[in-house]
Design an enzyme around this catalytic site. Structure first.
Site, PDB file in Angstrom:
ATOM      1  N   THR A 142       2.927  -1.046   8.416  1.00  0.00           N
ATOM      2  CA  THR A 142       3.100  -2.108   9.864  1.00  0.00           C
ATOM      3  C   THR A 142       3.525  -3.474   9.078  1.00  0.00           C
ATOM      4  OG1 THR A 142       0.649  -3.183  10.204  1.00  0.00           O
ATOM      5  CG2 THR A 142       1.870  -0.726  11.437  1.00  0.00           C
ATOM      6  N   HIS A 178      10.287 -24.493   8.717  1.00  0.00           N
ATOM      7  CA  HIS A 178       9.260 -25.185  10.177  1.00  0.00           C
ATOM      8  C   HIS A 178       7.682 -25.055   9.650  1.00  0.00           C
ATOM      9  CE1 HIS A 178      11.400 -25.206  14.222  1.00  0.00           C
ATOM     10  NE2 HIS A 178      12.297 -26.160  12.940  1.00  0.00           N
ATOM     11  N   ASP A 189       0.851  -1.071  -0.030  1.00  0.00           N
ATOM     12  CA  ASP A 189      -0.017   0.080   0.010  1.00  0.00           C
ATOM     13  C   ASP A 189       1.195   1.130   0.259  1.00  0.00           C
ATOM     14  OD1 ASP A 189       1.098   0.319   2.811  1.00  0.00           O
ATOM     15  OD2 ASP A 189      -1.017   0.609   3.200  1.00  0.00           O
ATOM     16  N   ARG A 196       8.546 -34.104  10.949  1.00  0.00           N
ATOM     17  CA  ARG A 196       7.326 -33.894  10.925  1.00  0.00           C
ATOM     18  C   ARG A 196       6.530 -32.323  11.068  1.00  0.00           C
ATOM     19  NH1 ARG A 196      11.856 -32.353  14.444  1.00  0.00           N
ATOM     20  NH2 ARG A 196      11.606 -30.370  15.681  1.00  0.00           N
ATOM     21  N   HIS A 197       7.348 -30.937  10.576  1.00  0.00           N
ATOM     22  CA  HIS A 197       6.196 -29.822  10.170  1.00  0.00           C
ATOM     23  C   HIS A 197       6.192 -30.319   9.407  1.00  0.00           C
ATOM     24  CE1 HIS A 197       9.157 -28.525  12.426  1.00  0.00           C
ATOM     25  NE2 HIS A 197      10.512 -29.153  12.131  1.00  0.00           N
ATOM     26  N   CYS A 201       3.628  -3.371   4.205  1.00  0.00           N
ATOM     27  CA  CYS A 201       2.771  -2.211   4.074  1.00  0.00           C
ATOM     28  C   CYS A 201       2.859  -1.076   5.692  1.00  0.00           C
ATOM     29  CB  CYS A 201       0.911  -1.726   4.666  1.00  0.00           C
ATOM     30  SG  CYS A 201       0.821  -3.257   6.090  1.00  0.00           S
TER      31      CYS A 201
END
Length: 145
Positions: A67, A98, A8, A132-133, A65
């Site tokens: 934040t 992960h 943005d 496992r992930h 953006c």
């Protein structure tokens, strides 16, 4: 690699820096806007960039953006997208290892350009560990319905 990107008005300067960096590394960047500092709605740009990832046009995407929060929420609404809001290289590495994230979000008002580029580099060069992930990512993606 083909990478979708969007921002943005608050993320424009950082988006331009990230795009230049990616292109210098040889990546193909698909820019979904904005190209202006005029006030706009982040959803209008982050959603198409995320759709490009969710639909397989681009294997990875970056949204920016002020934040990083709004664009990350937007991206995660798109089927097939796993977007992480990143503020450091450790999380960039771990979210790839992960969570097999295919999109990342940055906050231009949170991280500076140098750190942002380090985060991008870490995220792009880290492989998914699987094991496992993989089971966990499969369960996560099954929540989409």
């Amino acid at each position: 690699m083909k990478i979708s990107i969007a921002c943005d008005h608050g993320g424009l300067a950082l988006k331009e820096a990230v795009m230049a960096h990616l292109e210098a590394l040889g990546h193909q960047v698909l820019d979904f806007g904005t190209g202006s500092t005029d006030s706009c709605d982040y959803v209008d740009f982050a959603a198409p960039a995320a759709r490009a990832v969710g639909e397989g046009l681009c294997p990875r995407g970056i949204v920016i953006c002020t934040t990083g929060i709004g664009v990350s929420i937007t991206a995660n609404k798109i089927k097939g997208v796993r977007c992480a809001l990143l503020t450091d290289t450790m999380c960039a590495r771990l979210t790839r290892q992960h969570n097999d994230t295919n999109m990342m979000a940055l906050g231009a008002g949170v991280v500076g350009e140098k750190l942002a580029l380090e985060i991008v580099d870490t995220w792009l060069t880290t492989e998914f560990e699987g094991g496992r992930h993989a089971r966990r990512v499969e369960k996560l993606m099954a929540l989409e319905g």
